[in-house]
Write a protein that holds these residues in place. Structure first.
Motif, PDB file in Angstrom:
ATOM      1  N   SER A 224       0.829  -1.206   0.000  1.00 51.23           N
ATOM      2  CA  SER A 224       0.000   0.000   0.000  1.00 51.23           C
ATOM      3  C   SER A 224       0.860   1.252   0.000  1.00 51.23           C
ATOM      4  CB  SER A 224      -0.930  -0.008   1.219  1.00 51.23           C
ATOM      5  OG  SER A 224      -1.720   1.159   1.265  1.00 51.23           O
ATOM      6  N   ALA A 225       1.958   1.227   0.753  1.00 48.34           N
ATOM      7  CA  ALA A 225       2.864   2.382   0.782  1.00 48.34           C
ATOM      8  C   ALA A 225       3.516   2.601  -0.572  1.00 48.34           C
ATOM      9  CB  ALA A 225       3.929   2.172   1.869  1.00 48.34           C
ATOM     10  N   ILE A 226       3.848   1.513  -1.266  1.00 48.54           N
ATOM     11  CA  ILE A 226       4.443   1.630  -2.601  1.00 48.54           C
ATOM     12  C   ILE A 226       3.443   2.220  -3.583  1.00 48.54           C
ATOM     13  CG2 ILE A 226       5.309   0.292  -4.574  1.00 48.54           C
ATOM     14  CD1 ILE A 226       6.607  -1.605  -2.550  1.00 48.54           C
ATOM     15  N   ARG A 227       2.213   1.730  -3.551  1.00 47.29           N
ATOM     16  CA  ARG A 227       1.194   2.213  -4.482  1.00 47.29           C
ATOM     17  C   ARG A 227       0.870   3.697  -4.291  1.00 47.29           C
ATOM     18  NH1 ARG A 227      -1.598  -3.170  -3.997  1.00 47.29           N
ATOM     19  NH2 ARG A 227      -1.492  -4.125  -6.076  1.00 47.29           N
ATOM     20  N   SER A 228       1.051   4.181  -3.078  1.00 45.47           N
ATOM     21  CA  SER A 228       0.727   5.586  -2.800  1.00 45.47           C
ATOM     22  C   SER A 228       1.930   6.503  -2.914  1.00 45.47           C
ATOM     23  CB  SER A 228       0.119   5.707  -1.393  1.00 45.47           C
ATOM     24  OG  SER A 228       1.045   5.271  -0.404  1.00 45.47           O
ATOM     25  N   HIS A 229       3.093   5.949  -3.276  1.00 47.09           N
ATOM     26  CA  HIS A 229       4.298   6.769  -3.384  1.00 47.09           C
ATOM     27  C   HIS A 229       4.187   7.721  -4.573  1.00 47.09           C
ATOM     28  CE1 HIS A 229       8.557   7.818  -3.963  1.00 47.09           C
ATOM     29  NE2 HIS A 229       8.714   7.481  -2.686  1.00 47.09           N
ATOM     30  N   ASP A 230       4.832   8.869  -4.456  1.00 43.35           N
ATOM     31  CA  ASP A 230       4.772   9.901  -5.484  1.00 43.35           C
ATOM     32  C   ASP A 230       5.243   9.388  -6.847  1.00 43.35           C
ATOM     33  OD1 ASP A 230       4.098  12.781  -5.744  1.00 43.35           O
ATOM     34  OD2 ASP A 230       6.148  12.917  -6.494  1.00 43.35           O
ATOM     35  N   ALA A 231       6.230   8.502  -6.846  1.00 45.63           N
ATOM     36  CA  ALA A 231       6.744   7.976  -8.116  1.00 45.63           C
ATOM     37  C   ALA A 231       5.669   7.212  -8.871  1.00 45.63           C
ATOM     38  CB  ALA A 231       7.944   7.065  -7.861  1.00 45.63           C
ATOM     39  N   VAL A 232       4.797   6.539  -8.132  1.00 42.66           N
ATOM     40  CA  VAL A 232       3.727   5.764  -8.751  1.00 42.66           C
ATOM     41  C   VAL A 232       2.540   6.657  -9.088  1.00 42.66           C
ATOM     42  CG1 VAL A 232       2.128   3.837  -8.410  1.00 42.66           C
ATOM     43  CG2 VAL A 232       4.468   3.683  -7.543  1.00 42.66           C
ATOM     44  N   VAL A 233       2.159   7.511  -8.142  1.00 46.01           N
ATOM     45  CA  VAL A 233       0.962   8.336  -8.312  1.00 46.01           C
ATOM     46  C   VAL A 233       1.173   9.425  -9.360  1.00 46.01           C
ATOM     47  CG1 VAL A 233      -0.618   9.912  -7.147  1.00 46.01           C
ATOM     48  CG2 VAL A 233       0.201   7.865  -5.963  1.00 46.01           C
ATOM     49  N   ARG A 234       2.319  10.083  -9.318  1.00 48.52           N
ATOM     50  CA  ARG A 234       2.541  11.232 -10.192  1.00 48.52           C
ATOM     51  C   ARG A 234       3.364  10.912 -11.442  1.00 48.52           C
ATOM     52  NH1 ARG A 234       1.039  16.071  -7.995  1.00 48.52           N
ATOM     53  NH2 ARG A 234       0.537  16.076  -5.775  1.00 48.52           N
ATOM     54  N   ARG A 235       4.275   9.932 -11.328  1.00 44.57           N
ATOM     55  CA  ARG A 235       5.125   9.635 -12.483  1.00 44.57           C
ATOM     56  C   ARG A 235       4.725   8.345 -13.189  1.00 44.57           C
ATOM     57  NH1 ARG A 235       8.769  11.864  -8.740  1.00 44.57           N
ATOM     58  NH2 ARG A 235       9.756   9.907  -8.099  1.00 44.57           N
ATOM     59  N   SER A 236       3.659   7.734 -12.717  1.00 44.01           N
ATOM     60  CA  SER A 236       3.085   6.547 -13.371  1.00 44.01           C
ATOM     61  C   SER A 236       4.074   5.406 -13.521  1.00 44.01           C
ATOM     62  CB  SER A 236       2.501   6.926 -14.738  1.00 44.01           C
ATOM     63  OG  SER A 236       1.481   7.894 -14.597  1.00 44.01           O
ATOM     64  N   VAL A 237       4.959   5.232 -12.551  1.00 47.79           N
ATOM     65  CA  VAL A 237       5.849   4.070 -12.556  1.00 47.79           C
ATOM     66  C   VAL A 237       4.990   2.811 -12.459  1.00 47.79           C
ATOM     67  CG1 VAL A 237       7.567   2.826 -11.181  1.00 47.79           C
ATOM     68  CG2 VAL A 237       7.843   5.275 -11.611  1.00 47.79           C
ATOM     69  N   ARG A 238       5.243   1.876 -13.351  1.00 47.73           N
ATOM     70  CA  ARG A 238       4.468   0.623 -13.383  1.00 47.73           C
ATOM     71  C   ARG A 238       4.850  -0.264 -12.201  1.00 47.73           C
ATOM     72  NH1 ARG A 238       4.807  -2.593 -18.906  1.00 47.73           N
ATOM     73  NH2 ARG A 238       3.532  -0.829 -19.589  1.00 47.73           N
ATOM     74  N   VAL A 239       3.844  -0.843 -11.538  1.00 44.40           N
ATOM     75  CA  VAL A 239       4.082  -1.623 -10.323  1.00 44.40           C
ATOM     76  C   VAL A 239       3.429  -3.001 -10.432  1.00 44.40           C
ATOM     77  CG1 VAL A 239       3.725  -1.746  -7.826  1.00 44.40           C
ATOM     78  CG2 VAL A 239       4.171   0.451  -8.904  1.00 44.40           C
ATOM     79  N   ASN A 240       4.155  -4.029 -10.008  1.00 46.26           N
ATOM     80  CA  ASN A 240       3.614  -5.373  -9.870  1.00 46.26           C
ATOM     81  C   ASN A 240       3.732  -5.783  -8.405  1.00 46.26           C
ATOM     82  OD1 ASN A 240       2.749  -7.995 -11.402  1.00 46.26           O
ATOM     83  ND2 ASN A 240       4.294  -8.656  -9.925  1.00 46.26           N
ATOM     84  N   ILE A 241       2.624  -6.223  -7.823  1.00 44.69           N
ATOM     85  CA  ILE A 241       2.588  -6.535  -6.396  1.00 44.69           C
ATOM     86  C   ILE A 241       2.212  -7.992  -6.168  1.00 44.69           C
ATOM     87  CG2 ILE A 241       1.428  -6.072  -4.201  1.00 44.69           C
ATOM     88  CD1 ILE A 241       3.159  -3.752  -5.019  1.00 44.69           C
TER      89      ILE A 241
END
Length: 525
Positions: A239-256
């Motif tokens: 949850s902390a990763i998904r809410s990080h600025d890099a993900v929210v604002r820079r659209s870094v792709r995430v696999n969890i």
């Protein structure tokens, strides 16, 4: 003070500042090594990985990159015995359990090397067929997948320091994407040792493979829009990763890949005394004890028809009573330690919470440890609980104890079994046990919406099935909902995470050229 392991960043070995964090032998309690990344320039390291490692990898074809994976396999095989020694010391695992991690890593790398070789001398992958956009076919659309021009950051869990790295790195490197690995601190030694051997062998281009050990603080901040992150661990950290600025604002792709209350389901035809019943008992015991239950795919909930509840509990408990627990250096020990004393405390607390709402069918904590001091060792015996009272079972569907603990639950009819399993809110895997192949097929499809993998065990595959909890590179690994919503492996499907899809709209002459250079028969694309 023990040795401080260096990190490999920006193409060179760098030692972090300060005393570092100690890593311990979870059986003996002795300090082994230390790790630190304090004061290191992660932004510069990431830039180097993208600019140097990424460019060098993308200049190679898929077949050439597959050759790099084959070279890594050779290095890991040559150092295999040393990896087993490190796993014994730092993870407290038996040799058989260490093999699940180490040999599983080597096998997965080798499999992706073989798949990659079949992709040939191209630098991109096709996605579907070319389709016309004009009535006469003169203007067409062709979807392509090309490697992302970023890096792949892997934040891994403590339970698989070898496989956890290479099952992600294999498709990433094959895709042409540089890797930055951040292993869990408690068992980081094995990951760091493997990376060091590969770096020393000079197989990969500079910047293609990095490892950073120690604190995760600041790890996400330098990420850029075309980077990707793959995380294995708790739902809270996810949850902390998904809410990080890099993900929210820079659209870094995430696999969890997160918490998962995986299930084993005995279908109604498999009554006590049947082969399918015995297969369930055997698999439950194996999944509870392999790696001391520290697998994200381990069986946590066991569903049986209400008429089989007592018999199943007795059969599983009888087998668990024969499991010897303690120091894996003793050849009589079948189950070693948890990864750390901290993990031991977590498992004890979680088990106590479940026991307040369930009956104890087998109490592993009562058994003596073999060649291990219970005041020091992170060893705990397997515990089987039973939630025969429906009103008391809610916590079982919401609490994962990451250790050798599972709960037996009765069900009344097929719809009740499905409803209870789905209370887990999405899992990595469910396994079915039956001799009725038609019912097995129907049940597999019924569970497919809430599981990443459905493992069907019938008597004819008793000797050859790969196991409920074994993650094979040919099959999808991941799960919906609570399990994280991610996908890994699944053959060449895994490459999709490291590629960007685009539609090329052009004249037929242009798309014909693309069609002429596309590799044929790419599974999963």
């Amino acid at each position: 003070m023990s040795e401080l392991l260096p990190n490999h960043l920006a193409g060179r070995w760098q030692t972090g500042g300060g005393p570092g964090t100690p890593l311990f032998d979870p059986v003996l309690g002795t300090e082994l090594v230390r790790v630190s990344n304090a004061g290191l320039d992660l932004e510069a390291a990431y830039a180097y990985a993208r600019d140097e490692g990424g460019a060098a990898l993308r200049a190679l074809t898929y077949a050439q990159r597959a050759g790099l994976l084959s070279g890594i396999v050779d290095v890991l095989k040559a150092n295999r015995d040393r990896y087993f020694d490190i796993a014994l010391a730092n993870s407290g695992t038996t040799r058989q359990d260490s093999a699940v991690d180490i040999d599983g890593a080597i096998f997965t790398l080798g499999q992706y090397a073989r798949w990659g070789a079949s992709l040939g001398g191209t630098h991109w992958l096709p996605d579907g067929e070319t389709v016309p956009l004009a009535k006469d076919g003169a203007f067409r659309s062709r979807h392509v997948q090309v490697p992302t021009r970023g890096l792949a950051l892997f934040i891994n869990a403590f339970n698989f320091p070898a496989w956890g790295l290479w099952e992600k790195a294999a498709p990433a490197l094959l895709s042409g994407v540089p890797v930055v690995a951040k292993p869990a601190t408690a068992t980081a030694w094995l990951t760091q040792a493997m990376v060091a051997d590969v770096i020393a062998a000079g197989i990969l281009p500079a910047g293609a493979l990095s490892v950073v050990c120690g604190s995760a603080q600041g790890l996400l901040s330098p990420l850029q829009p075309f980077d990707v992150v793959s995380f294995t661990g708790s739902a809270e950290t996810a949850s902390a990763i998904r809410s990080h600025d890099a993900v929210v604002r820079r659209s870094v792709r995430v696999n969890i890949e997160a918490d998962s209350l995986n299930s084993a389901l005995l279908l109604p035809d498999a009554q006590p005394g049947s082969e399918a019943f015995d297969l369930l008992v055997r698999e439950v015991v194996r999944e509870m004890t392999v790696k001391s239950g520290q697998k994200c795919t381990a069986i946590r909930r066991i569903f049986v028809p209400a008429s089989c509840y007592a018999a199943a509990g007795e059969a599983i408990a009888a087998k668990l009573s024969r499991i010897t627990v303690g120091n894996p250096r003793n050849e009589t020990v079948r189950m070693g330690a948890l990864a750390s004393r901290q993990q031991w405390e977590s498992v004890r607390a979680g088990t106590a919470a479940l026991r307040r709402h369930a009956d104890v069918l087998h109490d592993g904590s009562a058994a003596p440890l073999v060649d291990a001091d219970p005041a020091v060792a992170a060893c705990v015996g397997p515990t089987l609980l039973g939630a025969g009272r429906r009103e008391a079972a809610c916590i079982v569907h919401d609490t994962e104890v990451f250790g050798p603990v599972a709960t037996l639950l009765p069900y009344d009819g097929w719809s009740d079994a499905l409803a209870q399993i789905r209370l887990g809110q999405g899992s990595l895997v469910a396994s079915l046990y039956t001799a009725d192949t038609a019912r097995a097929a129907d049940a597999a499809l019924a569970l497919a919406d809430s599981h990443g993998r459905v493992h069907v065990v019938t008597p004819e595959v008793a000797a050859v099935h790969t196991g409920h909890g074994n993650v094979m590179p040919m099959s999808l690994h991941g799960g919906p909902g609570r399990a994280g919503g991610g996908e890994e492996l699944g053959g060449l499907r895994a490459l999709g995470f490291y590629h960007r899809r685009a539609a090329v709209q052009a004249a037929a002459a242009v798309t014909d050229l693309l069609d002429g250079t596309a590799p044929e028969g790419v599974p999963g694309h």
